[in-house]
Design a protein around this motif. Structure first.
Motif, mmCIF file in Angstrom:
data_model
loop_
_atom_site.group_PDB
_atom_site.id
_atom_site.type_symbol
_atom_site.label_atom_id
_atom_site.label_comp_id
_atom_site.label_asym_id
_atom_site.label_seq_id
_atom_site.Cartn_x
_atom_site.Cartn_y
_atom_site.Cartn_z
ATOM 1 N N ILE A 192 0.825 -1.304 -0.025
ATOM 2 C CA ILE A 192 -0.028 0.030 0.009
ATOM 3 C C ILE A 192 1.053 1.275 0.028
ATOM 4 N N SER A 193 2.185 1.129 0.589
ATOM 5 C CA SER A 193 2.869 2.434 0.564
ATOM 6 C C SER A 193 3.476 2.589 -0.874
ATOM 7 N N ASP A 194 3.827 1.502 -1.649
ATOM 8 C CA ASP A 194 4.233 1.782 -3.085
ATOM 9 C C ASP A 194 2.859 2.349 -3.993
ATOM 10 N N LEU A 195 1.687 1.483 -3.633
ATOM 11 C CA LEU A 195 0.653 2.038 -4.504
ATOM 12 C C LEU A 195 0.536 3.443 -4.155
ATOM 13 N N TYR A 196 0.352 3.885 -2.948
ATOM 14 C CA TYR A 196 0.172 5.213 -2.537
ATOM 15 C C TYR A 196 1.005 6.175 -3.236
ATOM 16 N N GLY A 197 2.274 5.932 -3.087
ATOM 17 C CA GLY A 197 3.213 6.960 -3.857
ATOM 18 C C GLY A 197 3.045 6.798 -5.374
ATOM 19 N N GLU A 198 2.927 5.849 -6.096
ATOM 20 C CA GLU A 198 2.544 5.400 -7.564
ATOM 21 C C GLU A 198 1.389 6.107 -7.959
ATOM 22 N N GLY B 277 4.911 19.401 -1.876
ATOM 23 C CA GLY B 277 3.924 19.248 -0.955
ATOM 24 C C GLY B 277 4.253 18.378 0.151
ATOM 25 N N HIS B 278 3.365 17.995 1.342
ATOM 26 C CA HIS B 278 3.416 17.508 2.332
ATOM 27 C C HIS B 278 2.724 16.463 2.679
ATOM 28 N N PHE B 279 2.884 15.632 3.708
ATOM 29 C CA PHE B 279 1.860 14.602 4.066
ATOM 30 C C PHE B 279 1.151 15.192 5.393
ATOM 31 N N MET C 278 5.517 6.381 5.154
ATOM 32 C CA MET C 278 5.471 7.803 4.572
ATOM 33 C C MET C 278 6.548 8.217 3.961
ATOM 34 N N LEU C 279 7.909 8.194 4.326
ATOM 35 C CA LEU C 279 8.996 8.404 3.893
ATOM 36 C C LEU C 279 9.416 8.232 2.619
ATOM 37 N N ARG C 280 9.109 7.144 1.919
ATOM 38 C CA ARG C 280 9.283 6.845 0.679
ATOM 39 C C ARG C 280 8.464 7.618 -0.408
ATOM 40 N N GLY C 281 7.424 8.332 0.252
ATOM 41 C CA GLY C 281 6.882 9.377 -0.815
ATOM 42 C C GLY C 281 7.560 10.502 -1.210
ATOM 43 N N VAL D 275 10.140 19.555 -4.705
ATOM 44 C CA VAL D 275 10.347 20.402 -3.451
ATOM 45 C C VAL D 275 9.701 19.501 -2.295
ATOM 46 N N PRO D 276 10.065 18.618 -1.966
ATOM 47 C CA PRO D 276 9.368 18.034 -0.670
ATOM 48 C C PRO D 276 9.156 19.108 0.318
ATOM 49 N N ALA D 277 8.053 18.742 1.217
ATOM 50 C CA ALA D 277 7.774 19.867 2.348
ATOM 51 C C ALA D 277 7.050 19.048 3.625
ATOM 52 N N ILE D 278 7.132 19.836 4.707
ATOM 53 C CA ILE D 278 6.348 19.516 5.897
ATOM 54 C C ILE D 278 5.608 20.512 6.177
ATOM 55 N N ASP D 279 4.737 20.571 7.381
ATOM 56 C CA ASP D 279 4.172 21.538 8.099
ATOM 57 C C ASP D 279 4.650 21.347 9.556
ATOM 58 N N HIS D 280 4.724 22.818 10.088
ATOM 59 C CA HIS D 280 4.892 22.641 11.554
ATOM 60 C C HIS D 280 4.094 23.791 11.967
ATOM 61 N N LEU D 281 3.127 23.235 12.629
ATOM 62 C CA LEU D 281 2.059 24.257 13.250
ATOM 63 C C LEU D 281 2.349 24.590 14.678
ATOM 64 N N GLY D 282 1.865 25.763 15.224
ATOM 65 C CA GLY D 282 2.127 25.903 16.454
ATOM 66 C C GLY D 282 3.264 26.700 16.977
ATOM 67 N N ASN D 283 3.606 26.952 18.147
ATOM 68 C CA ASN D 283 4.549 27.740 18.317
ATOM 69 C C ASN D 283 5.650 27.002 19.417
ATOM 70 N N GLY D 284 5.675 25.535 19.162
ATOM 71 C CA GLY D 284 6.708 24.921 19.859
ATOM 72 C C GLY D 284 7.475 24.358 19.077
#
Length: 732
Positions: free
Chosen positions: A290-296, A315-317, A333-336, A342-351
């Motif tokens: 399912i990880s491979d199918l998700y990515g493909e 984009g980000h997951f 998730m990492l193989r995606g 340009v891979p990305a993340i989000d980092h919400l909040g102030n911590g």
């Protein structure tokens, strides 16, 4: 080393901060022109046009496209660029909830009914009631009774060998007569109705669904403004795709699984929730496929579309923070990340202090990605200060992020719009007058930390395959949509997830930098002497930490055995390899006779022992001779539950952090002060010539007083202001 850009960091929109430009009201050309000029004044020159709650214009209408064309005209006049956001709100992939109107494009998922068996008493089940696809019974091990070939017309049911003496079918009623007490598990595939939640759940394993999404979204932009692709329009952003249910299914999964693994998954489905001698192998195969199918199906198709049309995919997951969240929301998730320019993340909040950036950045390094973005500062509240924003930003840069996307620039904060994951860092923010200072600082850091390579000595393996074997997801709880999710209940799964976080954050606290290594990355590494070398990025590593691992892939085993035989150092932390698995599924049919080599393999039982051993084995090219030399986390691991989305609130790191970057024959040391006061430091730097200090806040470049060190290199002293970063640049 672009000294001129460092002094004047406003000349290249590709190295300016970005921002989610929330189009959340009635959009007019007059207003967008005014706001683009505001961004130009602070040198934030590549916003992401983001349809958002409160939008009055019709999304993807001709009116919508005309408004974007007007912005393109502004960009040409101002020397700016834009990115497109691929959805109305989020998550991506649904084209404003239209894809999921057809049931076949909604996420399907596995469910399990368990029936207690008593010797001599028939258990009766109506097969059509839930469209069951597998019946199995426990007799020492799990034994299949009946399963379904989904490619056949009609019922498609197949009796398993030796069960017809106890199992009978009349019409659609199955009756089983047990010969001993036990359990029967009946497996079926479920799908939610469109309302209230099915509309949110895209089948991201379904290539046809994503092709329709591309046709209804990306192709519409191409028809309207394709001549600007790769010019004014840099690319397109995909946001927070996720599995909504813990065990997703798709119509082609049975067929794909047989093709990839060589056996029929449907025959063994109960092993996904029940345990016997084969369950760890079956669970690996399921999550692997399912990880491979998700990515493909999802990211691969969009990545290829962008390649064809001169665009960049960004984009980000969802759920980057922990092994558990990654498993729940995306398998591996990492193989995606391989499918993004340009891979990305989000980092919400102030911590600050979590592993979300480290996970993503490490995976991106393994795939040779040079730019890594972060959707930053959202949900920090209107009371966040400028200094707090700078602290978060500098932490992200030290983790390896080199493109900041502000969350966000709000077109409007009228009425309830002001409460949409605030604040707005646009002209409505009380520190707006300080934004030119911040943008120049960030632009300098983004340019400085791009087009080179991260330097560290340690790889830390993420034992996600072992985690899968113990993970017992709550199948009755949806895993997303702005709420707290289920707790991790299995104690071993909880232990692996928690201890991995403690290990990684312990290395960070000792300024022993590292990358996180996932099994799919093995194909991009080779052994050279006593080092593991990333053939795509050029990174080189001397120590491999294998924590809490019971299962390895054959590819990983081969790589580590070669590394060990060549003299590379493997640290095993509470690991005992019980199974080696192969990509083709052959381990399920016959045991793979491979073992992990014992040469240069150090077995330790405590995280503190690992930290001490690493420090003894590594000769770092720097040393803090006087002053704060380590860091500490206020929160070194997160609660064992799933949350969508995770708002980082209140976590802190303290002390002085150090990371390294190589570029153009130079070694760049990133010294960042996370304390609430200035710190006086005396440091030794391994450099062939006198080092320079580059100050991101001001653009100053100067050569400090330096004395030759006792072991070569130079000793320098400087004061590092609170919440600030200095780059010390030496020659190799």
């Amino acid at each position: 080393m672009d000294r001129e850009f460092f002094r004047n960091p406003v000349t290249d929109p590709d190295y300016s901060i970005s921002g989610f430009w929330f189009w959340n009201d009635e959009i007019t050309d007059e207003k967008t022109t005014e706001q683009m000029k505001m961004m130009k004044r602070i040198h934030a020159n590549q916003p992401v046009v983001h349809s958002r709650f409160g939008l009055q214009n019709e999304y993807l209408s001709q009116d919508w496209f005309e408004r974007i064309k007007s912005v393109i005209g502004n960009c040409k006049e101002n020397g700016q660029k834009i990115w497109l956001y691929d959805e109305n709100n989020w998550p991506s992939g649904n084209c404003a909830w239209t894809i999921t109107r057809e049931e076949k494009y909604r996420e399907h998922f596995l469910q399990f009914d368990t029936i207690r068996l008593k010797k001599g008493e028939k258990a009766v089940l109506k097969l059509s009631e839930k469209q069951y696809i597998n019946l199995s019974v426990y007799e020492e091990e799990w034994k299949p009774l009946l399963y379904k070939d989904m490619k056949q017309e009609g019922s498609g049911y197949i009796f398993c060998k030796g069960c017809d003496e106890y199992l009978t079918i009349e019409g659609d009623v199955a009756a089983y007569l047990p010969k001993r007490d036990g359990e029967l598990v009946a497996v079926y595939v479920a799908v939610d109705s469109y309302e209230p939640v099915g509309k949110l759940c895209v089948d991201y394993l379904n290539k046809e669904a994503i092709r329709l999404f591309i046709e209804k979204t990306h192709e519409q932009y191409r028809e309207q403004m394709g001549e600007e692709f790769g010019k004014i329009i840099s690319g397109i952003f995909m946001d927070e795709t996720r599995f909504c249910n813990a065990m997703p299914w798709t119509g082609t999964l049975q067929e794909e699984f047989i093709r990839r693994k060589g056996y029929d998954l449907v025959l063994y489905l109960p092993l996904l929730i029940c345990r016997d001698s084969r369950s760890n192998q079956l669970r690996f195969d399921y999550y692997d496929v399912i990880s491979d199918l998700y990515g493909e199906a999802t990211f691969g198709q969009i990545y290829e579309w962008c390649n064809q049309h001169g665009m960049k995919a960004m984009g980000h997951f969802l759920g980057e923070e922990t092994i558990a969240a990654q498993s729940y929301f995306g398998g591996d998730m990492l193989r995606g990340y391989q499918y993004f320019h340009v891979p990305a993340i989000d980092h919400l909040g102030n911590g600050i202090g979590s592993l979300d950036a480290k996970f993503a950045v490490s995976a991106c390094h393994s795939y040779g990605k040079s730019r890594i973005a972060c959707e930053a500062f959202g949900a920090s509240g209107w009371d966040i200060t400028f200094e707090h924003m700078v602290r978060i930003s500098n932490w992200l840069f030290q983790q390896g992020i080199n493109l900041i996307i502000m969350h966000g620039f709000y077109y409007s904060i009228r009425e309830e719009r002001s409460e949409d994951f605030p604040p707005s860092y646009f002209y409505q923010w009380k520190y707006w007058d300080s934004m030119p200072l911040y943008v120049k600082m960030a632009n300098r850091m983004m340019k400085m930390l791009s087009d080179g390579r991260h330097e560290a000595e340690i790889l830390v393996y993420t034992p996600i395959e072992t985690f899968w074997n113990y993970f017992q997801p709550d199948l009755q709880v949806k895993t997303g949509f702005w709420r707290e999710g289920p707790w991790i209940t299995d104690e071993r799964a909880k232990f692996i997830d928690n201890q991995f976080q403690l290990l990684c954050n312990g290395l960070t606290d000792k300024n022993l930098d590292y990358d996180i290594f996932h099994s799919d990355a093995a194909r991009n590494f080779r052994v050279e002497g006593r080092e593991l070398v990333n053939v795509l990025s050029g990174e080189r590593f001397r120590i491999f930490i294998l924590p809490f691992t019971e299962l390895l892939t054959a590819e990983m085993t081969e790589l580590l055995n070669q590394f060990a035989v060549n003299g590379g150092c493997i640290i095993s932390l509470e690991s005992q390899i019980k199974d080696v698995v192969a990509k083709d599924g052959s381990h399920f049919r016959e045991k793979i006779r491979r073992e992990l080599a014992t040469e240069n393999h150090v077995k330790l039982n405590k995280i503190s022992e690992v930290l001490r051993y690493c420090r003894e084995q590594i000769s770092l090219p720097f040393e803090i001779l006087c002053g704060v030399e380590e860091m500490s986390h206020s929160l070194s691991s997160y609660p064992a539950r799933l949350i969508d989305p995770y708002i980082h609130d209140g976590e802190r790191v303290y002390g002085v952090g150090v990371s390294r970057y190589r570029k153009e024959g130079k070694r760049i040391f990133n010294f960042t002060n996370y304390n609430d006061k200035d710190e006086d430091l005396k440091v030794w730097i391994d450099s062939a010539s006198e080092p320079e200090i580059w100050v991101p806040e001001t653009g100053d470049i100067y050569r400090p007083s330096a004395l030759p060190g006792k072991k070569g290199g130079y000793e320098i002293s400087f004061t590092l202001p609170k919440n600030r970063t200095y780059f010390i640049v030496g020659s190799l």
